[in-house]
Design a protein around this motif. Structure first.
Motif, PDB file in Angstrom:
ATOM      1  N   ILE A   1      36.366  36.571  45.093  1.00  0.00           N
ATOM      2  CA  ILE A   1      35.130  37.005  44.438  1.00  0.00           C
ATOM      3  C   ILE A   1      35.408  37.529  43.035  1.00  0.00           C
ATOM      4  O   ILE A   1      34.625  38.289  42.484  1.00  0.00           O
ATOM      5  CB  ILE A   1      34.372  38.058  45.274  1.00  0.00           C
ATOM      6  N   ALA A   2      36.531  37.099  42.446  1.00  0.00           N
ATOM      7  CA  ALA A   2      36.825  37.499  41.073  1.00  0.00           C
ATOM      8  C   ALA A   2      35.889  36.783  40.112  1.00  0.00           C
ATOM      9  O   ALA A   2      35.579  35.603  40.281  1.00  0.00           O
ATOM     10  CB  ALA A   2      38.278  37.179  40.730  1.00  0.00           C
TER      11      ALA A   2
ATOM     12  N   HIS B   1      33.153  28.668  43.414  1.00  0.00           N
ATOM     13  CA  HIS B   1      32.928  28.578  44.864  1.00  0.00           C
ATOM     14  C   HIS B   1      32.272  27.263  45.246  1.00  0.00           C
ATOM     15  O   HIS B   1      32.602  26.673  46.288  1.00  0.00           O
ATOM     16  CB  HIS B   1      32.062  29.753  45.332  1.00  0.00           C
ATOM     17  N   LEU B   2      31.359  26.795  44.432  1.00  0.00           N
ATOM     18  CA  LEU B   2      30.706  25.516  44.724  1.00  0.00           C
ATOM     19  C   LEU B   2      31.724  24.381  44.709  1.00  0.00           C
ATOM     20  O   LEU B   2      31.758  23.547  45.625  1.00  0.00           O
ATOM     21  CB  LEU B   2      29.607  25.257  43.695  1.00  0.00           C
TER      22      LEU B   2
ATOM     23  N   MET C   1      40.571  33.276  37.015  1.00  0.00           N
ATOM     24  CA  MET C   1      40.710  34.661  37.469  1.00  0.00           C
ATOM     25  C   MET C   1      40.836  34.733  38.987  1.00  0.00           C
ATOM     26  O   MET C   1      41.584  35.542  39.526  1.00  0.00           O
ATOM     27  CB  MET C   1      39.529  35.489  36.981  1.00  0.00           C
ATOM     28  N   GLN C   2      40.120  33.878  39.692  1.00  0.00           N
ATOM     29  CA  GLN C   2      40.246  33.849  41.145  1.00  0.00           C
ATOM     30  C   GLN C   2      41.639  33.393  41.557  1.00  0.00           C
ATOM     31  O   GLN C   2      42.221  33.905  42.517  1.00  0.00           O
ATOM     32  CB  GLN C   2      39.182  32.927  41.744  1.00  0.00           C
ATOM     33  N   ALA C   3      42.204  32.426  40.833  1.00  0.00           N
ATOM     34  CA  ALA C   3      43.526  31.921  41.170  1.00  0.00           C
ATOM     35  C   ALA C   3      44.619  32.940  40.865  1.00  0.00           C
ATOM     36  O   ALA C   3      45.527  33.144  41.666  1.00  0.00           O
ATOM     37  CB  ALA C   3      43.791  30.618  40.406  1.00  0.00           C
TER      38      ALA C   3
ATOM     39  N   ARG D   1      38.810  38.997  51.710  1.00  0.00           N
ATOM     40  CA  ARG D   1      40.200  38.646  51.976  1.00  0.00           C
ATOM     41  C   ARG D   1      40.783  37.845  50.810  1.00  0.00           C
ATOM     42  O   ARG D   1      40.057  37.347  49.966  1.00  0.00           O
ATOM     43  CB  ARG D   1      40.295  37.818  53.255  1.00  0.00           C
ATOM     44  N   SER D   2      42.075  37.698  50.787  1.00  0.00           N
ATOM     45  CA  SER D   2      42.749  36.971  49.717  1.00  0.00           C
ATOM     46  C   SER D   2      42.527  35.477  49.870  1.00  0.00           C
ATOM     47  O   SER D   2      42.237  34.981  50.948  1.00  0.00           O
ATOM     48  CB  SER D   2      44.244  37.266  49.736  1.00  0.00           C
ATOM     49  N   LEU D   3      42.686  34.757  48.763  1.00  0.00           N
ATOM     50  CA  LEU D   3      42.655  33.311  48.819  1.00  0.00           C
ATOM     51  C   LEU D   3      43.895  32.799  49.566  1.00  0.00           C
ATOM     52  O   LEU D   3      44.947  33.397  49.464  1.00  0.00           O
ATOM     53  CB  LEU D   3      42.667  32.727  47.394  1.00  0.00           C
TER      54      LEU D   3
END
Length: 312
Positions: free
Chosen positions: A66-67, A245-246, A58-60, A310-312
């Motif tokens: 922070i998705a 994130h880790l 989902m983050q990608a 901010r965006s990835l």
């Protein structure tokens, strides 16, 4: 895994652990406790792996650091459809829970992404988070509206909604396994293309990536993993956020490493949360969903402050 088998309201000695794992003829209380915890431990590892990969995908796809299924409202959508099934169709089996949760999760994911994509700038991280929060609040109200007049639904739902792996058994694991394998395999297949997507849609298209198909496949994999886990273990939040994130911090931005390692990190995070809940709540237990929320909520605030969404 060893900690999950040994620690809890009933502490297990080394001899009891060996007897429970390798000596089926031993019928002591401690050995039987170990055998019951095996299914719980495996289910916890599987659910954590699913949530870890779901968060990474989902983050990608959203390019949102922070998705997470819980933040984007996907868990709440799955919960709504399960409550509808409990109230109007008297569902009670794991397979019924899963299919309803998947439908609810998919509809919610499409709705949140559609709302977040409106207006100037498209689906920015901030707009997606706001859309997810608003959708989650609205769906939570619908869940309450359905439950309140129906005491039997409330009694059934209140234990599920906290998020726990304590009700695991081999039948539930067997029902969950095909969805876990499907979601992770799709995620691994899409990993290389997701690296190109991180550079922007135009760059990805220039490299021959069909961005629309890629986003659909990756989002579908994430929703399958999240929906199936939510159906069987309840809406456990923040595991995907913590895990992805880790791993990104340790290994960098390459999705070919992030996806499989997020599975391992998610399994570790959820299993340790489950063990911690058993120790903290002894002689009862504190559900894993409460522990992950206690850890994940401050992390979300910290990330939002430092990264300024901010965006990835």
């Amino acid at each position: 895994m060893v900690l999950s088998l040994v620690l809890g309201s009933r502490m297990i000695s080394w001899d009891e652990l060996i007897a429970g794992l390798f000596q089926p003829e031993v019928d002591s209380y401690g050995a039987n406790v170990v055998r019951q915890r095996i299914a719980r431990t495996i289910f916890s590892l599987f659910c954590g792996a699913a949530l870890g990969v779901s968060g990474a995908l989902m983050q990608a796809v959203t390019r949102n650091p922070i998705a997470d299924p819980s933040i984007l409202g996907v868990n709440t959508g799955a919960a709504l459809f399960i409550v509808i099934g409990m109230a109007f169709w008297n569902i009670s089996t794991a397979s019924e829970y899963i299919w309803l949760a998947l439908i609810g999760a998919m509809i919610t994911a499409v709705f949140v992404y559609g709302i977040g994509s409106m207006g100037r700038g498209g689906a920015t991280p901030l707009k997606l988070v706001l859309a997810g929060a608003a959708t989650s609040a609205a769906l939570s109200s619908l869940v309450s509206a359905i439950m309140l007049p129906r005491a039997y639904v409330m009694n059934q739902f209140r234990f599920w909604q906290v998020g726990s792996v304590g009700a695991a058994n081999w039948s539930v694991i067997g029902t969950f396994l095909p969805f876990l394998i499907t979601g992770i395999v799709l995620g691994v297949i899409a990993a290389s293309a997701l690296n190109a997507l991180a550079l922007g849609d135009e760059v990805a298209k220039g490299q021959g990536v069909r961005t629309g198909v890629l986003k659909l496949v990756a989002a579908f994999a994430g929703v399958i993993l999240c929906g199936a886990t939510t159906a069987l273990a309840g809406p456990i939040g923040f595991v995907g956020l913590l895990s992805a994130h880790l791993i990104r911090l340790l290994l960098g931005p390459d999705m070919r490493f992030i996806i499989p390692m997020s599975a391992i990190a998610g399994a570790v995070v959820l299993t340790l949360s489950d063990v911690s809940g058993r120790i903290i709540g002894s002689p009862g237990e504190l559900e894993a969903g409460v522990v992950t929320a206690f850890i994940g909520a401050p992390l979300l605030i910290l990330l939002a402050m430092r990264m300024k969404v901010r965006s990835l």
